[in-house]
Design a protein around this motif. Structure first.
Motif, PDB file in Angstrom:
ATOM      1  N   LEU A 142       0.840  -1.201   0.000  1.00 44.59           N
ATOM      2  CA  LEU A 142       0.000   0.000   0.000  1.00 44.59           C
ATOM      3  C   LEU A 142       0.872   1.247   0.000  1.00 44.59           C
ATOM      4  O   LEU A 142       0.667   2.167  -0.796  1.00 44.59           O
ATOM      5  CB  LEU A 142      -0.919  -0.007   1.227  1.00 44.59           C
ATOM      6  CG  LEU A 142      -1.492   1.349   1.634  1.00 44.59           C
ATOM      7  CD1 LEU A 142      -2.434   1.885   0.569  1.00 44.59           C
ATOM      8  CD2 LEU A 142      -2.211   1.259   2.957  1.00 44.59           C
ATOM      9  N   PHE A 143       1.875   1.258   0.891  1.00 40.70           N
ATOM     10  CA  PHE A 143       2.727   2.448   0.968  1.00 40.70           C
ATOM     11  C   PHE A 143       3.565   2.606  -0.294  1.00 40.70           C
ATOM     12  O   PHE A 143       3.791   3.723  -0.764  1.00 40.70           O
ATOM     13  CB  PHE A 143       3.612   2.396   2.214  1.00 40.70           C
ATOM     14  CG  PHE A 143       2.837   2.642   3.473  1.00 40.70           C
ATOM     15  CD1 PHE A 143       2.312   3.896   3.726  1.00 40.70           C
ATOM     16  CD2 PHE A 143       2.586   1.622   4.371  1.00 40.70           C
ATOM     17  CE1 PHE A 143       1.567   4.139   4.871  1.00 40.70           C
ATOM     18  CE2 PHE A 143       1.841   1.853   5.523  1.00 40.70           C
ATOM     19  CZ  PHE A 143       1.331   3.112   5.767  1.00 40.70           C
ATOM     20  N   LEU A 184       1.279   4.150  -2.795  1.00 41.75           N
ATOM     21  CA  LEU A 184       1.074   5.575  -2.504  1.00 41.75           C
ATOM     22  C   LEU A 184       2.237   6.400  -3.041  1.00 41.75           C
ATOM     23  O   LEU A 184       2.045   7.426  -3.690  1.00 41.75           O
ATOM     24  CB  LEU A 184       0.978   5.787  -0.991  1.00 41.75           C
ATOM     25  CG  LEU A 184      -0.403   5.784  -0.355  1.00 41.75           C
ATOM     26  CD1 LEU A 184      -0.278   5.817   1.153  1.00 41.75           C
ATOM     27  CD2 LEU A 184      -1.200   6.983  -0.832  1.00 41.75           C
ATOM     28  N   ASP A 221      -3.530   9.998  -3.703  1.00 41.38           N
ATOM     29  CA  ASP A 221      -4.302   9.348  -2.645  1.00 41.38           C
ATOM     30  C   ASP A 221      -5.810   9.510  -2.831  1.00 41.38           C
ATOM     31  O   ASP A 221      -6.560   9.675  -1.879  1.00 41.38           O
ATOM     32  CB  ASP A 221      -3.874   9.916  -1.279  1.00 41.38           C
ATOM     33  CG  ASP A 221      -4.412   9.091  -0.118  1.00 41.38           C
ATOM     34  OD1 ASP A 221      -4.808   7.933  -0.358  1.00 41.38           O
ATOM     35  OD2 ASP A 221      -4.455   9.610   1.006  1.00 41.38           O
ATOM     36  N   PHE A 225      -9.813   0.072   1.822  1.00 42.81           N
ATOM     37  CA  PHE A 225      -9.974  -0.530   3.143  1.00 42.81           C
ATOM     38  C   PHE A 225     -11.430  -0.904   3.394  1.00 42.81           C
ATOM     39  O   PHE A 225     -11.728  -1.939   3.982  1.00 42.81           O
ATOM     40  CB  PHE A 225      -9.479   0.430   4.229  1.00 42.81           C
ATOM     41  CG  PHE A 225      -7.991   0.468   4.329  1.00 42.81           C
ATOM     42  CD1 PHE A 225      -7.307  -0.625   4.824  1.00 42.81           C
ATOM     43  CD2 PHE A 225      -7.286   1.567   3.896  1.00 42.81           C
ATOM     44  CE1 PHE A 225      -5.923  -0.609   4.909  1.00 42.81           C
ATOM     45  CE2 PHE A 225      -5.906   1.587   3.971  1.00 42.81           C
ATOM     46  CZ  PHE A 225      -5.225   0.507   4.470  1.00 42.81           C
ATOM     47  N   MET A 234     -10.844   9.038   8.223  1.00 47.73           N
ATOM     48  CA  MET A 234      -9.953   8.043   7.626  1.00 47.73           C
ATOM     49  C   MET A 234      -8.517   8.422   7.884  1.00 47.73           C
ATOM     50  O   MET A 234      -8.081   9.516   7.571  1.00 47.73           O
ATOM     51  CB  MET A 234     -10.238   8.001   6.117  1.00 47.73           C
ATOM     52  CG  MET A 234      -9.446   6.941   5.378  1.00 47.73           C
ATOM     53  SD  MET A 234      -9.822   5.312   6.023  1.00 47.73           S
ATOM     54  CE  MET A 234      -8.210   4.579   6.007  1.00 47.73           C
ATOM     55  N   LEU A 288      -5.984   7.512   6.440  1.00 48.28           N
ATOM     56  CA  LEU A 288      -5.141   7.684   5.262  1.00 48.28           C
ATOM     57  C   LEU A 288      -5.093   9.133   4.796  1.00 48.28           C
ATOM     58  O   LEU A 288      -4.224   9.519   4.043  1.00 48.28           O
ATOM     59  CB  LEU A 288      -5.644   6.822   4.122  1.00 48.28           C
ATOM     60  CG  LEU A 288      -5.112   5.411   4.173  1.00 48.28           C
ATOM     61  CD1 LEU A 288      -5.553   4.645   2.976  1.00 48.28           C
ATOM     62  CD2 LEU A 288      -3.602   5.428   4.264  1.00 48.28           C
ATOM     63  N   MET A 320      -1.951  10.827   5.110  1.00 46.21           N
ATOM     64  CA  MET A 320      -0.787  10.319   4.401  1.00 46.21           C
ATOM     65  C   MET A 320      -0.340  11.205   3.254  1.00 46.21           C
ATOM     66  O   MET A 320       0.730  11.059   2.720  1.00 46.21           O
ATOM     67  CB  MET A 320      -1.081   8.937   3.846  1.00 46.21           C
ATOM     68  CG  MET A 320      -0.823   7.872   4.852  1.00 46.21           C
ATOM     69  SD  MET A 320      -1.295   6.336   4.163  1.00 46.21           S
ATOM     70  CE  MET A 320      -1.584   5.419   5.628  1.00 46.21           C
ATOM     71  N   ARG A 321      -1.251  12.102   2.875  1.00 45.63           N
ATOM     72  CA  ARG A 321      -0.860  13.033   1.816  1.00 45.63           C
ATOM     73  C   ARG A 321       0.420  13.754   2.204  1.00 45.63           C
ATOM     74  O   ARG A 321       1.204  14.111   1.371  1.00 45.63           O
ATOM     75  CB  ARG A 321      -1.942  14.084   1.600  1.00 45.63           C
ATOM     76  CG  ARG A 321      -3.090  13.605   0.769  1.00 45.63           C
ATOM     77  CD  ARG A 321      -4.130  14.688   0.657  1.00 45.63           C
ATOM     78  NE  ARG A 321      -3.598  15.836  -0.008  1.00 45.63           N
ATOM     79  CZ  ARG A 321      -3.952  17.070   0.282  1.00 45.63           C
ATOM     80  NH1 ARG A 321      -4.782  17.308   1.244  1.00 45.63           N
ATOM     81  NH2 ARG A 321      -3.466  18.070  -0.378  1.00 45.63           N
ATOM     82  N   CYS A 369      -9.129  17.176  -0.396  1.00 47.65           N
ATOM     83  CA  CYS A 369      -9.118  16.554  -1.724  1.00 47.65           C
ATOM     84  C   CYS A 369      -9.576  15.104  -1.624  1.00 47.65           C
ATOM     85  O   CYS A 369      -8.787  14.225  -1.345  1.00 47.65           O
ATOM     86  CB  CYS A 369      -7.723  16.635  -2.349  1.00 47.65           C
ATOM     87  SG  CYS A 369      -7.651  15.884  -3.975  1.00 47.65           S
TER      88      CYS A 369
END
Lengths: 307, 398
Positions: free
Chosen positions: A104-105, A108, A224, A231, B1, B3, B6-7, B224
């Motif tokens: 996953l990473f 990304l 992203d 998930f 979330m 994630l 993670m941006r 976003c």
């Protein structure tokens, strides 16, 4: 408030149509994950697999102008990333969870890097196509028959996946790999090969889900952009009891939750967006808490166990 | 979330724009000694100038996102390049995708290690780190894009921004004239003051030419998430909105959705006319170059401390000392009528003359008078704005 929503035709229709449009990318990924998990392999990196699908489809569409070529590219990209997962867990015996997360990473990073130049690109992509006659049925028409082609493909794909898993010889091999891999070996078939094939097929599905997100639903690429949908797809597989048909319901439920937030706000309802945002995940937890015990009997026996 | 964060994962790339040519020019200007000031385009401190940042030959820039995001960060990067063009003798260092954490301090120290004496920290959340750095390094200057330093502002720091709401107000005029349903849609992210200002200015501008118009707002809770933007746009279009605008970091999805539904678009952050050749009306765009250059020149001249920039500096169309607003109105789309353009030009002239779009009477959604008739909101009032104006449909989350 519930009465107003159900009573008003437009509200209901917007939510239902949005549930299908927004749920489709999740549905593809969930169907793929059902196949992979039926063979005994969990891919928590599905989020990343979708992401490479998003980018591959978008880039190929930008460069060639052909949206369907983009879908093909997304399927290959998804299968490619899943192949790495398969190699690691099936042939190298790596932890399924760790490998999935690492991929996953990786996805990304790779998509951020290579996608940077495509953020501002313009595509035609897939547009909505209203099916003649069927599209004019009240409520059901706009809900089911006024969407992009990838939505229509998914209508066929869910039952096809069910048939493939439960009625075809291939499906039997896949399920055996997930239940009793040693039986498969005794039968003279390598469970490793079957698992690898299933994981890659699942990756291809997730890739196409990504393609629907970037080249049909949003017509954009951004870093992203799956924002957790992968998930949700993984959680959905448990929710659906590893059954492709039940995954349809779950996917649309999640799509609907996202659409409901927007619809309620437009109608000025005093509703907290952050609570709405949390709803799909609360729902997942609730389902896991309530159903887990019962669902366990549906779980492939060798799920998560390496060969 | 989870994630979402993670941006901004530590994906740090040091984009050192080491321009050999520039270095040569700088060297040439050095050897020119006395005639340095007359060097065309050269930005050097005059002899005898004193103050923080004087004598700087290297400028550092720090960005929160990618410099090719076709949005906020790319605009800041373009400003840095414009500064480079205006002052070819200066060396520009850039670091992008730096999170709004102590990572910003590390990035700044790295640039200072390379010789930077002036640091542009271009993201809202860098402010506290920039102020701390300013106190620790009194001989360097820290310029903070956006946000507000509670006075007293350090002698070697400032905040600067543009009055975004002025161009958003003008875009609102275009929207109010274009709509046939009297319903406008606005896709927002979070209810921070800057976003609320934009929503309110959009409605106020539209209302000024079309009293019946209402603006419908959807907050996505994300800067976003294109999937959510698609859902928001679909809901707004379904409700009958025929002009969509937004305050999002990635803007393509909403624009494409509007175009597909034969609705109009008022853009934000960049000129995206190519995404909506039919429905594009206009939009707000950044042009940081002149302001960056003016600030750097004032520092080099030793006139920064106590000068006009050494404060919470916000520049609008009315401008200051001949510096143009960092906000520009994007080109008009094909459907914008000449009469609409004339109305916008008239308002622009009014704003140039010092008029504020936030001049009362302005009522909030509940009908309470927020700004009395004839009075303009103060900068402090605008920086802390926390309400939606009358005729905005939508509720603030939380």
């Amino acid at each position: 408030m519930l009465g107003t929503i159900l009573g008003s035709n437009t509200l209901l229709v917007t939510v239902l149509a949005g549930a299908v449009a927004g749920g489709t990318s999740i549905l593809y990924a969930a169907l793929g994950e059902v196949i992979a998990e039926r063979s005994g392999v969990i891919n928590v990196g599905t989020e990343g697999t979708m992401l490479v699908g998003c980018l591959a489809a978008f880039v190929v569409d930008v460069e060639t102008g052909h949206a369907w070529l983009g879908v093909l590219a997304a399927a290959f990209a998804g299968a490619g990333l899943a192949a790495v997962h398969a190699f690691m867990v099936v042939y190298r015996g790596a932890s399924q969870l760790a490998t999935g997360l690492a991929l996953l990473f990786l996805a990304l990073g790779i998509t951020s890097l290579y996608g940077e130049n495509y953020v501002s690109s313009n595509i035609t992509g897939f547009l909505s196509y209203k099916v003649p006659l069927l599209g004019s049925i009240p409520v059901l028409g706009p809900m089911l028959f006024d969407h992009d082609p990838l939505v229509y493909v998914s209508y066929g794909l869910a039952p096809a996946t069910w048939w493939f898993l439960f009625r075809s010889r291939w499906g039997l091999l896949i399920r055996t790999a997930g239940e009793r891999p040693e039986a498969l070996r005794a039968y003279g078939i390598s469970p490793a090969s079957v698992r690898s094939a299933a994981v890659m097929l699942g990756g291809a599905f997730a890739g196409v889900g990504g393609a629907q997100l970037s080249t049909a639903l949003t017509l954009t690429w951004s870093e992203d952009m799956t924002a957790g949908r992968g998930f949700i797809a993984v959680a959905l597989v448990i929710f659906a009891g590893w059954n492709p048909l039940r995954a349809v319901v779950g996917a649309y439920l999640f799509g609907g939750a996202i659409q409901l937030g927007a619809v309620l706000q437009v109608h000025g309802y005093q509703i907290n967006q952050f609570v709405l945002d949390a709803l799909p995940y609360v729902l997942t937890l609730a389902v896991l808490a309530v159903l887990e015990r019962r669902q366990n009997q549906f779980a492939p026996e060798a799920l998560g166990q390496n060969l | 979330m989870t994630l979402g964060t993670m941006r901004y994962a530590p994906r740090r790339r040091l984009t050192l724009s080491l321009m050999v040519v520039a270095a040569t020019v700088a060297l040439a200007s050095w050897s020119g000694a006395g005639s340095a000031k007359s060097l065309a385009g050269g930005c050097v401190s005059p002899a005898g100038a004193k103050g923080p940042g004087v004598g700087a030959s290297t400028i550092g820039f720090i960005y929160v996102g990618s410099t090719s995001d076709f949005g906020y960060n790319e605009a800041a990067h373009a400003g840095a390049m414009a500064l480079k063009q205006a002052c070819p003798n200066l060396k520009i260092l850039e670091e992008d995708s730096i999170p709004e954490t102590s990572d910003m301090v590390t990035a700044a120290q790295q640039e200072m290690g390379e010789g930077a004496k002036i640091i542009f920290s271009t993201s809202y959340g860098y402010k506290d780190y920039a102020v701390t750095l300013a106190k620790e390094n009194p001989n360097d200057v820290y310029l903070q894009q956006g946000n507000f330093i509670t006075p007293p502002v350090p002698k070697n720091a400032n905040t600067y921004f543009g009055n975004v709401y002025e161009t958003v107000y003008m875009g609102g005029i275009a929207a109010g004239e274009a709509t046939k349903t009297d319903k406008l849609g606005f896709v927002a992210a979070f209810p921070i003051p800057q976003t609320l200002l934009n929503i309110d200015a959009f409605e106020l501008g539209a209302e000024s030419v079309n009293p019946k118009v209402k603006t419908y707002v959807v907050f996505t809770g994300s800067w976003c998430d294109p999937g959510k933007q698609a859902a928001a746009a679909a809901s707004l279009l379904q409700e009958g909105a025929d002009v969509l605008s937004q305050h999002q970091d990635c803007t393509g999805t909403v624009i494409k959705a509007a175009e597909a539904a034969h609705a109009y678009t008022v853009g934000y952050h960049y000129d995206a006319e190519s995404l909506a050749p039919k429905g594009w009306l206009t939009g707000s765009d950044w042009s940081w170059g002149p302001l960056y250059t003016a600030m750097v020149k004032s520092i080099l001249d030793g006139k920064f401390s106590g000068g006009m920039f050494d404060t919470n500096y916000s520049l609008g169309y009315a401008g200051g000392s001949g510096i143009p607003s960092p906000m520009v109105l994007a080109p008009f789309g094909p459907s914008v009528a000449a009469s609409t353009k004339a109305k916008i030009a008239a308002v622009k002239a009014k704003i140039l003359g010092g008029w504020s779009p936030f001049t009362g009477p302005i009522y909030n959604q509940a009908g309470k008078l927020e700004i009395p008739a004839g009075k303009a909101a103060t900068a402090a009032q605008l920086a802390a704005l926390s309400y939606l104006v009358k005729n905005v449909v939508g509720t603030l989350p939380g």
